[in-house]
Design a protein around this motif. Structure first.
Motif, PDB file in Angstrom:
ATOM      1  N   ARG A  25       1.091  -1.125  -0.178  1.00 12.62           N
ATOM      2  CA  ARG A  25      -0.023   0.091  -0.023  1.00 12.62           C
ATOM      3  C   ARG A  25       0.925   1.354   0.195  1.00 12.62           C
ATOM      4  O   ARG A  25       1.809   1.360   0.660  1.00 12.62           O
ATOM      5  CB  ARG A  25      -0.814   0.006   1.450  1.00 12.62           C
ATOM      6  N   LYS A  26       0.465   2.114  -0.847  1.00 11.98           N
ATOM      7  CA  LYS A  26       1.636   3.305  -0.998  1.00 11.98           C
ATOM      8  C   LYS A  26       0.578   4.528  -0.535  1.00 11.98           C
ATOM      9  O   LYS A  26       1.270   5.704  -0.869  1.00 11.98           O
ATOM     10  CB  LYS A  26       1.767   3.463  -2.477  1.00 11.98           C
ATOM     11  N   ARG A  27      -0.473   4.313   0.042  1.00 11.55           N
ATOM     12  CA  ARG A  27      -1.229   5.717   0.340  1.00 11.55           C
ATOM     13  C   ARG A  27      -0.560   6.145   1.412  1.00 11.55           C
ATOM     14  O   ARG A  27      -0.024   5.443   2.629  1.00 11.55           O
ATOM     15  CB  ARG A  27      -2.652   5.113   0.925  1.00 11.55           C
ATOM     16  N   GLY A  28      -0.356   7.541   1.543  1.00 10.46           N
ATOM     17  CA  GLY A  28       0.398   8.254   2.268  1.00 10.46           C
ATOM     18  C   GLY A  28       1.922   8.585   2.138  1.00 10.46           C
ATOM     19  O   GLY A  28       2.505   8.804   3.077  1.00 10.46           O
ATOM     20  N   CYS A  29       2.467   7.673   1.177  1.00 12.49           N
ATOM     21  CA  CYS A  29       3.988   7.719   0.969  1.00 12.49           C
ATOM     22  C   CYS A  29       4.249   9.359   0.456  1.00 12.49           C
ATOM     23  O   CYS A  29       3.469  10.191  -0.129  1.00 12.49           O
ATOM     24  CB  CYS A  29       4.135   7.044  -0.284  1.00 12.49           C
ATOM     25  N   LEU A  30       5.568   9.553   0.958  1.00 17.25           N
ATOM     26  CA  LEU A  30       6.112  11.097   0.684  1.00 17.25           C
ATOM     27  C   LEU A  30       6.926  11.023  -0.417  1.00 17.25           C
ATOM     28  O   LEU A  30       7.702  11.908  -0.600  1.00 17.25           O
ATOM     29  CB  LEU A  30       6.568  11.326   1.867  1.00 17.25           C
ATOM     30  N   PHE A  31       6.749  10.167  -1.349  1.00 19.49           N
ATOM     31  CA  PHE A  31       7.698  10.211  -2.824  1.00 19.49           C
ATOM     32  C   PHE A  31       6.787  10.431  -3.901  1.00 19.49           C
ATOM     33  O   PHE A  31       5.873  10.124  -3.924  1.00 19.49           O
ATOM     34  CB  PHE A  31       8.808   9.013  -2.830  1.00 19.49           C
ATOM     35  N   HIS A  32       7.559  10.901  -5.046  1.00 17.25           N
ATOM     36  CA  HIS A  32       6.811  11.119  -6.218  1.00 17.25           C
ATOM     37  C   HIS A  32       6.637   9.885  -7.071  1.00 17.25           C
ATOM     38  O   HIS A  32       7.518   8.926  -6.819  1.00 17.25           O
ATOM     39  CB  HIS A  32       7.397  12.334  -7.030  1.00 17.25           C
ATOM     40  N   ASN A  33       5.694   9.951  -8.088  1.00 22.29           N
ATOM     41  CA  ASN A  33       5.716   8.878  -8.883  1.00 22.29           C
ATOM     42  C   ASN A  33       5.458   7.421  -8.247  1.00 22.29           C
ATOM     43  O   ASN A  33       5.915   6.497  -8.596  1.00 22.29           O
ATOM     44  CB  ASN A  33       6.766   8.760  -9.958  1.00 22.29           C
ATOM     45  N   ARG A  34       4.461   7.540  -7.403  1.00 17.85           N
ATOM     46  CA  ARG A  34       4.242   6.352  -6.685  1.00 17.85           C
ATOM     47  C   ARG A  34       3.801   5.225  -7.550  1.00 17.85           C
ATOM     48  O   ARG A  34       3.920   4.094  -7.129  1.00 17.85           O
ATOM     49  CB  ARG A  34       3.105   6.724  -5.545  1.00 17.85           C
TER      50      ARG A  34
END
Length: 176
Positions: free
Chosen positions: A135-144
């Motif tokens: 799950r990448k929800r809430g990640c702080l990097f671009h181009n998830r």
């Protein structure tokens, strides 16, 4: 229609998989000639121990693992596969095929070859199928969209053993 100049066709290949060797190269470049510099074997052993501790924690204690530095979560979910219908209204089964039992069926009854399949029913987990999700929800990097995480076979086998023993459960998702 797009025209290309001769010999200048675009190559549609992106190499973006990184592994332990790539991580070690970055680490070694950063800590070269310091007291924190490690050999590749030591680095690999330390990283393997850390990842196996995370995997055992996921298999025995938690249903999800939050990655540090806001990189996302690795979660386990279960679902009960149902019967789907194609465009003609014909039902089809979305379960994994038990190839060992299917091939045995085909040798016993050759007239059923490629007509009848045997599917896994998962009686040990009451018919549920478990899956690991990044799950990448809430990640702080671009181009998830372009990032993925894969869990290795040893971790999957460890979780499978816990499921077979009845010591592992997960939250239920909607039927796929």
């Amino acid at each position: 229609m797009i025209k290309h100049r001769k010999g200048l066709e675009r190559v549609h290949k992106v190499i973006s998989d990184y592994g332990i060797r790539d991580y070690y190269k970055n680490y070694h470049k950063q800590y070269k000639d310091t007291k924190h510099d490690l050999e590749y074997k030591q680095y690999n052993d330390i990283l393997d121990a850390i990842l196996m501790n995370i995997a055992s924690a996921m298999a025995t204690e938690k249903y999800d693992f939050k990655l540090p530095y806001s990189l996302g979560r690795i979660i386990t979910r279960k679902y009960r596969p149902g019967i789907k219908y194609d465009d003609n209204g014909e039902p089809y089964i979305k379960r994994p095929i038990n190839w060992g039992a299917t091939k045995q069926l085909w040798t016993d009854y050759p007239e059923l070859y490629k007509k009848q399949f045997v599917y896994f029913t998962n009686p040990h987990s009451s018919g549920y199928i478990f899956t690991l999700i990044y799950r990448k929800r809430g990640c702080l990097f671009h181009n998830r969209l372009f990032y993925t995480a894969q869990v290795n076979r040893a971790v999957k086998r460890n979780i499978c053993k816990q499921i077979m023993l009845g010591e592992f459960d997960s939250l239920e998702t909607k039927t796929k």
